[in-house]
Design an enzyme around this catalytic site. Structure first.
Site, mmCIF file in Angstrom:
data_model
loop_
_atom_site.group_PDB
_atom_site.id
_atom_site.type_symbol
_atom_site.label_atom_id
_atom_site.label_comp_id
_atom_site.label_asym_id
_atom_site.label_seq_id
_atom_site.Cartn_x
_atom_site.Cartn_y
_atom_site.Cartn_z
ATOM 1 N N ASP A 39 -1.531 1.639 -6.509
ATOM 2 C CA ASP A 39 -0.545 0.738 -5.924
ATOM 3 C C ASP A 39 -1.145 -0.617 -5.558
ATOM 4 O O ASP A 39 -2.355 -0.752 -5.366
ATOM 5 C CB ASP A 39 0.115 1.369 -4.698
ATOM 6 C CG ASP A 39 -0.882 1.736 -3.596
ATOM 7 O OD1 ASP A 39 -2.019 2.130 -3.918
ATOM 8 O OD2 ASP A 39 -0.530 1.620 -2.411
ATOM 9 N N GLU A 89 -2.411 3.976 -1.132
ATOM 10 C CA GLU A 89 -3.536 3.476 -0.331
ATOM 11 C C GLU A 89 -3.165 2.226 0.449
ATOM 12 O O GLU A 89 -3.592 2.046 1.597
ATOM 13 C CB GLU A 89 -4.723 3.187 -1.253
ATOM 14 C CG GLU A 89 -6.051 2.966 -0.517
ATOM 15 C CD GLU A 89 -6.296 1.519 -0.098
ATOM 16 O OE1 GLU A 89 -7.230 1.273 0.670
ATOM 17 O OE2 GLU A 89 -5.534 0.635 -0.556
#
Length: 367
Positions: A74, A132
Protein backbone atom coordinates in the site's frame (compact mmCIF):
# COMPACT_ATOMS: atom_id res chain seq x y z
CA UNK A 1 25.63 -4.76 -13.26
CA UNK A 2 24.41 -2.61 -16.14
CA UNK A 3 21.65 -0.02 -16.26
CA UNK A 4 18.23 -0.89 -14.88
CA UNK A 5 15.10 -0.94 -17.01
CA UNK A 6 12.36 0.60 -14.87
CA UNK A 7 9.52 -0.44 -17.21
CA UNK A 8 8.16 -3.03 -14.77
CA UNK A 9 8.42 -0.67 -11.84
CA UNK A 10 6.58 2.00 -13.84
CA UNK A 11 3.74 -0.48 -14.36
CA UNK A 12 3.11 -0.95 -10.65
CA UNK A 13 3.85 2.67 -9.69
CA UNK A 14 0.98 3.78 -11.91
CA UNK A 15 -1.48 1.47 -10.13
CA UNK A 16 -3.11 3.45 -7.33
CA UNK A 17 -2.35 1.46 -4.17
CA UNK A 18 -3.83 3.70 -1.48
CA UNK A 19 -4.44 1.52 1.56
CA UNK A 20 -8.23 1.96 1.27
CA UNK A 21 -8.21 1.16 -2.45
CA UNK A 22 -8.51 -2.60 -2.12
CA UNK A 23 -8.78 -3.18 -5.86
CA UNK A 24 -5.54 -1.31 -6.55
CA UNK A 25 -3.61 -2.87 -3.69
CA UNK A 26 -4.73 -6.33 -4.78
CA UNK A 27 -3.73 -5.63 -8.38
CA UNK A 28 -0.27 -4.58 -7.21
CA UNK A 29 -0.06 -7.78 -5.17
CA UNK A 30 -1.19 -9.97 -8.06
CA UNK A 31 1.61 -8.63 -10.26
CA UNK A 32 4.28 -9.17 -7.60
CA UNK A 33 2.93 -12.66 -6.88
CA UNK A 34 3.09 -13.51 -10.60
CA UNK A 35 6.70 -12.35 -10.83
CA UNK A 36 7.65 -14.42 -7.78
CA UNK A 37 5.74 -17.49 -8.93
CA UNK A 38 7.90 -17.38 -12.07
CA UNK A 39 10.83 -18.00 -9.70
CA UNK A 40 9.18 -21.07 -8.18
CA UNK A 41 7.43 -19.40 -5.25
CA UNK A 42 4.16 -20.73 -3.84
CA UNK A 43 1.49 -18.20 -2.86
CA UNK A 44 -0.58 -18.32 0.32
CA UNK A 45 -3.20 -15.60 0.21
CA UNK A 46 -4.81 -14.13 3.33
CA UNK A 47 -8.05 -12.61 2.00
CA UNK A 48 -9.41 -9.42 3.51
CA UNK A 49 -12.76 -7.76 2.80
CA UNK A 50 -11.97 -4.07 3.28
CA UNK A 51 -8.22 -3.89 2.70
CA UNK A 52 -5.92 -5.63 0.28
CA UNK A 53 -5.11 -9.29 0.76
CA UNK A 54 -1.86 -10.16 2.53
CA UNK A 55 0.46 -12.41 0.49
CA UNK A 56 2.98 -14.93 1.81
CA UNK A 57 5.19 -16.35 -0.92
CA UNK A 58 7.29 -19.32 0.09
CA UNK A 59 10.26 -21.01 -1.55
CA UNK A 60 11.49 -24.59 -1.38
CA UNK A 61 12.28 -25.75 2.17
CA UNK A 62 15.67 -27.24 3.07
CA UNK A 63 17.64 -27.72 6.27
CA UNK A 64 19.29 -24.55 7.49
CA UNK A 65 18.49 -20.95 8.38
CA UNK A 66 15.30 -19.29 7.17
CA UNK A 67 15.17 -15.72 5.80
CA UNK A 68 12.02 -13.59 5.56
CA UNK A 69 11.80 -10.66 3.16
CA UNK A 70 9.18 -8.13 4.22
CA UNK A 71 7.40 -5.43 2.24
CA UNK A 72 4.07 -3.66 1.98
CA UNK A 73 1.80 -3.19 -1.02
CA UNK A 74 0.00 0.00 0.00
CA UNK A 75 0.83 3.69 -0.40
CA UNK A 76 -0.59 6.84 1.19
CA UNK A 77 -2.01 8.59 -1.88
CA UNK A 78 -5.78 8.54 -2.58
CA UNK A 79 -6.85 8.19 -6.23
CA UNK A 80 -6.22 11.30 -8.29
CA UNK A 81 -3.64 12.86 -5.98
CA UNK A 82 -0.30 11.43 -7.18
CA UNK A 83 -0.26 8.60 -9.70
CA UNK A 84 2.31 9.37 -12.40
CA UNK A 85 5.74 7.86 -12.97
CA UNK A 86 8.58 9.86 -14.49
CA UNK A 87 12.36 9.71 -14.57
CA UNK A 88 15.38 11.80 -15.35
CA UNK A 89 19.08 10.99 -15.48
CA UNK A 90 19.46 10.52 -11.71
CA UNK A 91 16.00 9.91 -10.22
CA UNK A 92 12.71 8.15 -10.69
CA UNK A 93 9.56 9.83 -9.37
CA UNK A 94 6.17 8.50 -8.36
CA UNK A 95 4.04 7.12 -5.52
CA UNK A 96 5.92 4.28 -3.84
CA UNK A 97 9.22 4.59 -5.70
CA UNK A 98 10.98 4.46 -2.34
CA UNK A 99 8.07 3.66 0.03
CA UNK A 100 7.97 0.93 -0.89
CA UNK A 101 7.21 -0.49 -4.31
CA UNK A 102 10.78 0.40 -5.15
CA UNK A 103 12.05 -1.57 -2.16
CA UNK A 104 9.96 -4.58 -3.11
CA UNK A 105 11.40 -4.35 -6.60
CA UNK A 106 14.96 -4.39 -5.24
CA UNK A 107 14.17 -7.69 -3.51
CA UNK A 108 12.55 -9.09 -6.65
CA UNK A 109 15.50 -8.22 -8.90
CA UNK A 110 17.97 -9.72 -6.43
CA UNK A 111 15.88 -12.92 -6.28
CA UNK A 112 15.85 -13.06 -10.06
CA UNK A 113 19.62 -12.73 -10.10
CA UNK A 114 20.22 -15.63 -7.72
CA UNK A 115 17.58 -17.73 -9.48
CA UNK A 116 19.49 -17.31 -12.72
CA UNK A 117 22.70 -18.34 -10.96
CA UNK A 118 21.44 -21.32 -8.96
CA UNK A 119 18.33 -22.39 -10.86
CA UNK A 120 16.25 -22.42 -7.66
CA UNK A 121 15.70 -20.55 -4.42
CA UNK A 122 15.26 -22.14 -1.01
CA UNK A 123 14.59 -20.87 2.53
CA UNK A 124 13.98 -17.27 1.38
CA UNK A 125 10.32 -16.27 1.70
CA UNK A 126 8.52 -12.99 0.98
CA UNK A 127 5.67 -11.48 3.01
CA UNK A 128 3.75 -8.61 1.41
CA UNK A 129 1.16 -6.92 3.63
CA UNK A 130 -1.50 -4.43 2.59
CA UNK A 131 -2.02 -2.03 5.50
CA UNK A 132 1.40 -0.83 6.71
CA UNK A 133 0.70 2.81 5.94
CA UNK A 134 -2.28 2.85 8.32
CA UNK A 135 -0.48 1.13 11.19
CA UNK A 136 -0.65 -2.58 10.26
CA UNK A 137 -3.59 -2.97 12.63
CA UNK A 138 -4.68 -6.10 10.77
CA UNK A 139 -1.45 -7.51 9.35
CA UNK A 140 0.62 -7.15 12.52
CA UNK A 141 -1.00 -10.25 13.99
CA UNK A 142 -0.16 -12.31 10.90
CA UNK A 143 3.37 -10.92 10.71
CA UNK A 144 4.05 -11.71 14.36
CA UNK A 145 2.79 -15.27 13.96
CA UNK A 146 4.78 -15.98 10.80
CA UNK A 147 7.93 -14.37 12.22
CA UNK A 148 8.45 -17.30 14.56
CA UNK A 149 9.41 -19.50 11.58
CA UNK A 150 12.44 -17.38 10.62
CA UNK A 151 15.99 -16.71 11.78
CA UNK A 152 16.53 -13.48 9.83
CA UNK A 153 14.39 -10.75 8.33
CA UNK A 154 15.28 -8.12 5.73
CA UNK A 155 12.77 -5.27 5.40
CA UNK A 156 12.79 -3.24 2.19
CA UNK A 157 11.87 0.23 3.38
CA UNK A 158 14.06 3.00 1.93
CA UNK A 159 17.78 3.13 2.65
CA UNK A 160 19.46 5.97 4.49
CA UNK A 161 21.23 8.85 2.73
CA UNK A 162 24.50 6.90 2.64
CA UNK A 163 22.77 3.54 2.08
CA UNK A 164 22.49 2.86 5.81
CA UNK A 165 20.38 -0.06 6.98
CA UNK A 166 18.18 0.44 10.02
CA UNK A 167 19.04 -1.36 13.26
CA UNK A 168 16.61 0.39 15.61
CA UNK A 169 13.19 2.02 15.45
CA UNK A 170 11.14 3.53 18.23
CA UNK A 171 8.10 1.70 19.47
CA UNK A 172 4.83 3.59 19.15
CA UNK A 173 1.48 3.51 20.87
CA UNK A 174 -1.64 5.60 20.39
CA UNK A 175 -4.01 6.09 23.31
CA UNK A 176 -7.30 7.79 24.10
CA UNK A 177 -8.72 9.00 27.42
CA UNK A 178 -12.45 9.68 27.69
CA UNK A 179 -13.35 11.74 30.75
CA UNK A 180 -16.86 12.04 32.16
CA UNK A 181 -17.65 14.94 34.47
CA UNK A 182 -20.86 16.53 35.75
CA UNK A 183 -22.51 19.39 33.87
CA UNK A 184 -23.67 22.43 35.83
CA UNK A 185 -24.52 26.05 35.17
CA UNK A 186 -21.29 27.99 35.54
CA UNK A 187 -23.09 30.94 37.13
CA UNK A 188 -25.76 29.45 39.38
CA UNK A 189 -24.35 25.99 40.28
CA UNK A 190 -20.61 26.15 39.74
CA UNK A 191 -19.75 24.03 42.78
CA UNK A 192 -22.18 21.29 41.75
CA UNK A 193 -20.25 20.53 38.56
CA UNK A 194 -17.28 18.23 38.01
CA UNK A 195 -15.13 19.83 35.31
CA UNK A 196 -14.00 17.24 32.75
CA UNK A 197 -11.99 19.90 30.92
CA UNK A 198 -10.01 20.70 34.05
CA UNK A 199 -9.39 17.00 34.63
CA UNK A 200 -8.18 16.71 31.03
CA UNK A 201 -5.84 19.70 31.47
CA UNK A 202 -4.27 18.19 34.58
CA UNK A 203 -3.91 14.79 32.93
CA UNK A 204 -2.36 16.41 29.85
CA UNK A 205 0.40 17.99 31.93
CA UNK A 206 1.11 14.78 33.81
CA UNK A 207 1.25 12.78 30.57
CA UNK A 208 3.64 15.20 28.89
CA UNK A 209 5.82 15.15 32.03
CA UNK A 210 6.53 11.46 31.29
CA UNK A 211 8.69 12.59 28.35
CA UNK A 212 12.40 11.93 28.85
CA UNK A 213 14.35 13.37 25.94
CA UNK A 214 17.66 11.99 27.17
CA UNK A 215 16.19 8.50 26.83
CA UNK A 216 14.37 9.50 23.61
CA UNK A 217 10.98 8.81 25.18
CA UNK A 218 8.21 11.17 24.14
CA UNK A 219 4.57 11.51 25.12
CA UNK A 220 2.61 13.90 22.94
CA UNK A 221 -1.01 14.87 23.55
CA UNK A 222 -1.87 15.70 19.98
CA UNK A 223 -5.58 16.40 20.35
CA UNK A 224 -7.85 17.57 23.16
CA UNK A 225 -11.57 18.31 23.03
CA UNK A 226 -14.42 18.73 25.46
CA UNK A 227 -17.14 20.85 26.93
CA UNK A 228 -20.35 22.46 25.73
CA UNK A 229 -19.94 26.20 26.12
CA UNK A 230 -18.54 28.98 28.29
CA UNK A 231 -21.46 28.95 30.72
CA UNK A 232 -21.44 25.20 31.40
CA UNK A 233 -19.12 23.15 33.58
CA UNK A 234 -17.77 20.59 31.11
CA UNK A 235 -19.42 17.15 31.39
CA UNK A 236 -16.98 15.41 29.04
CA UNK A 237 -13.50 15.67 27.54
CA UNK A 238 -11.30 13.58 25.28
CA UNK A 239 -7.50 13.27 24.94
CA UNK A 240 -5.60 11.63 22.09
CA UNK A 241 -1.92 11.01 22.72
CA UNK A 242 1.04 9.11 21.40
CA UNK A 243 3.95 7.35 23.11
CA UNK A 244 7.29 6.71 21.41
CA UNK A 245 10.19 4.90 23.09
CA UNK A 246 13.51 3.23 22.34
CA UNK A 247 13.54 0.33 24.79
CA UNK A 248 11.17 -1.94 26.65
CA UNK A 249 12.12 -0.55 30.08
CA UNK A 250 10.90 2.89 29.08
CA UNK A 251 7.78 1.37 27.54
CA UNK A 252 6.92 -0.37 30.79
CA UNK A 253 7.68 2.73 32.89
CA UNK A 254 5.38 4.94 30.86
CA UNK A 255 2.58 2.38 30.52
CA UNK A 256 2.48 1.97 34.30
CA UNK A 257 2.42 5.73 34.80
CA UNK A 258 -0.37 6.15 32.23
CA UNK A 259 -2.52 3.68 34.11
CA UNK A 260 -1.93 5.59 37.34
CA UNK A 261 -2.80 8.93 35.73
CA UNK A 262 -6.01 7.55 34.23
CA UNK A 263 -7.14 5.83 37.43
CA UNK A 264 -6.68 8.96 39.58
CA UNK A 265 -9.45 11.59 39.61
CA UNK A 266 -7.71 14.91 40.18
CA UNK A 267 -11.08 16.64 40.00
CA UNK A 268 -13.65 15.09 42.34
CA UNK A 269 -16.59 13.59 40.51
CA UNK A 270 -14.82 12.80 37.24
CA UNK A 271 -14.21 9.34 35.82
CA UNK A 272 -11.78 8.38 33.08
CA UNK A 273 -11.50 5.46 30.67
CA UNK A 274 -8.33 4.55 28.74
CA UNK A 275 -8.36 2.89 25.33
CA UNK A 276 -5.85 2.28 22.54
CA UNK A 277 -2.45 0.70 23.06
CA UNK A 278 0.90 -0.20 21.54
CA UNK A 279 0.68 -0.37 17.74
CA UNK A 280 4.23 -1.51 16.97
CA UNK A 281 6.67 -2.44 19.69
CA UNK A 282 10.23 -1.17 19.71
CA UNK A 283 12.88 -2.48 17.32
CA UNK A 284 15.98 -2.75 19.51
CA UNK A 285 19.52 -3.66 18.47
CA UNK A 286 20.31 -7.18 19.67
CA UNK A 287 23.23 -9.63 19.74
CA UNK A 288 21.52 -11.75 17.05
CA UNK A 289 21.15 -8.69 14.85
CA UNK A 290 24.82 -7.80 15.39
CA UNK A 291 25.83 -11.33 14.39
CA UNK A 292 23.74 -10.95 11.23
CA UNK A 293 25.54 -7.70 10.39
CA UNK A 294 28.95 -9.23 11.14
CA UNK A 295 28.20 -12.17 8.84
CA UNK A 296 27.17 -9.85 6.01
CA UNK A 297 30.29 -7.73 6.50
CA UNK A 298 32.52 -10.80 6.47
CA UNK A 299 31.14 -12.56 3.41
CA UNK A 300 30.61 -9.38 1.37
CA UNK A 301 33.87 -7.76 2.53
CA UNK A 302 32.14 -4.51 3.47
CA UNK A 303 31.34 -2.40 6.50
CA UNK A 304 27.58 -2.06 6.41
CA UNK A 305 26.53 1.45 7.52
CA UNK A 306 23.74 1.50 10.09
CA UNK A 307 21.38 3.99 11.68
CA UNK A 308 18.41 4.25 14.03
CA UNK A 309 15.14 5.98 13.14
CA UNK A 310 12.35 7.51 15.17
CA UNK A 311 9.68 6.36 12.73
CA UNK A 312 8.22 2.88 12.80
CA UNK A 313 7.77 0.15 10.20
CA UNK A 314 6.80 -3.51 10.15
CA UNK A 315 10.41 -4.24 11.12
CA UNK A 316 9.25 -3.38 14.65
CA UNK A 317 6.80 -6.27 14.59
CA UNK A 318 9.25 -8.90 13.36
CA UNK A 319 12.07 -7.70 15.61
CA UNK A 320 9.84 -7.80 18.69
CA UNK A 321 9.40 -11.54 18.05
CA UNK A 322 13.13 -12.10 18.57
CA UNK A 323 14.08 -12.36 14.88
CA UNK A 324 17.40 -10.79 13.79
CA UNK A 325 15.98 -7.96 11.69
CA UNK A 326 17.55 -5.31 9.47
CA UNK A 327 15.47 -2.64 7.75
CA UNK A 328 16.24 -0.11 5.01
CA UNK A 329 17.20 -2.49 2.18
CA UNK A 330 15.28 -0.47 -0.40
CA UNK A 331 16.77 2.33 -2.51
CA UNK A 332 17.58 5.73 -1.06
CA UNK A 333 14.90 8.31 -1.76
CA UNK A 334 13.22 11.35 -0.30
CA UNK A 335 9.91 13.15 -0.41
CA UNK A 336 8.08 10.00 0.66
CA UNK A 337 4.46 10.63 1.69
CA UNK A 338 4.48 13.74 -0.53
CA UNK A 339 3.89 14.35 -4.23
CA UNK A 340 7.65 14.89 -4.56
CA UNK A 341 8.56 11.27 -3.73
CA UNK A 342 11.61 10.09 -5.64
CA UNK A 343 14.30 7.42 -5.52
CA UNK A 344 17.92 7.42 -6.66
CA UNK A 345 18.77 5.34 -9.73
CA UNK A 346 22.31 4.92 -8.44
CA UNK A 347 20.99 3.61 -5.13
CA UNK A 348 18.74 1.10 -6.93
CA UNK A 349 21.76 -0.30 -8.72
CA UNK A 350 23.86 -0.46 -5.54
CA UNK A 351 21.09 -2.01 -3.48
CA UNK A 352 20.23 -4.70 -6.02
CA UNK A 353 23.92 -5.60 -6.31
CA UNK A 354 24.44 -5.88 -2.55
CA UNK A 355 21.20 -7.74 -1.84
CA UNK A 356 21.99 -10.17 -4.67
CA UNK A 357 25.36 -10.89 -3.06
CA UNK A 358 23.74 -11.40 0.35
CA UNK A 359 21.16 -13.81 -1.09
CA UNK A 360 23.90 -15.70 -2.90
CA UNK A 361 25.93 -16.19 0.27
CA UNK A 362 22.78 -17.14 2.20
CA UNK A 363 21.90 -19.84 -0.34
CA UNK A 364 25.46 -21.12 -0.11
CA UNK A 365 25.07 -21.44 3.67
CA UNK A 366 27.59 -18.73 4.54
CA UNK A 367 25.11 -16.52 6.43
Amino acid sequence: MGSIDFTELKKIIEINSWTKNKEGVDRNGEIFAYWLEELGYTLTRYPREEIGDHLHLTSTRKEGKKLLLLGHLDTVFPPGTFEKFKEDEAWIYGPGVCDMKGGNYVALEALRNVHRKFGEIHNIDFLLVSDEETGSDDSKHLSARLAKDYDYCMVFEAAGLHNEVVVGRKGVGTFFIDIEGVAAHAGNNYSKGADANLEAAIKLQKLVALTDLEKETTVNVGKISGGIGANTISPHAHLTFELRYTNTHERDRVLKAIDEIVSCAYVDGTESILSGGIQRDVMQPSPAQMTFIDNINDVCDIVLPTEKRGGVSDANIISSQGVATLDGWGPYGDGDHTIHERASKKSFKERISLVTEIFQHFLEGKI
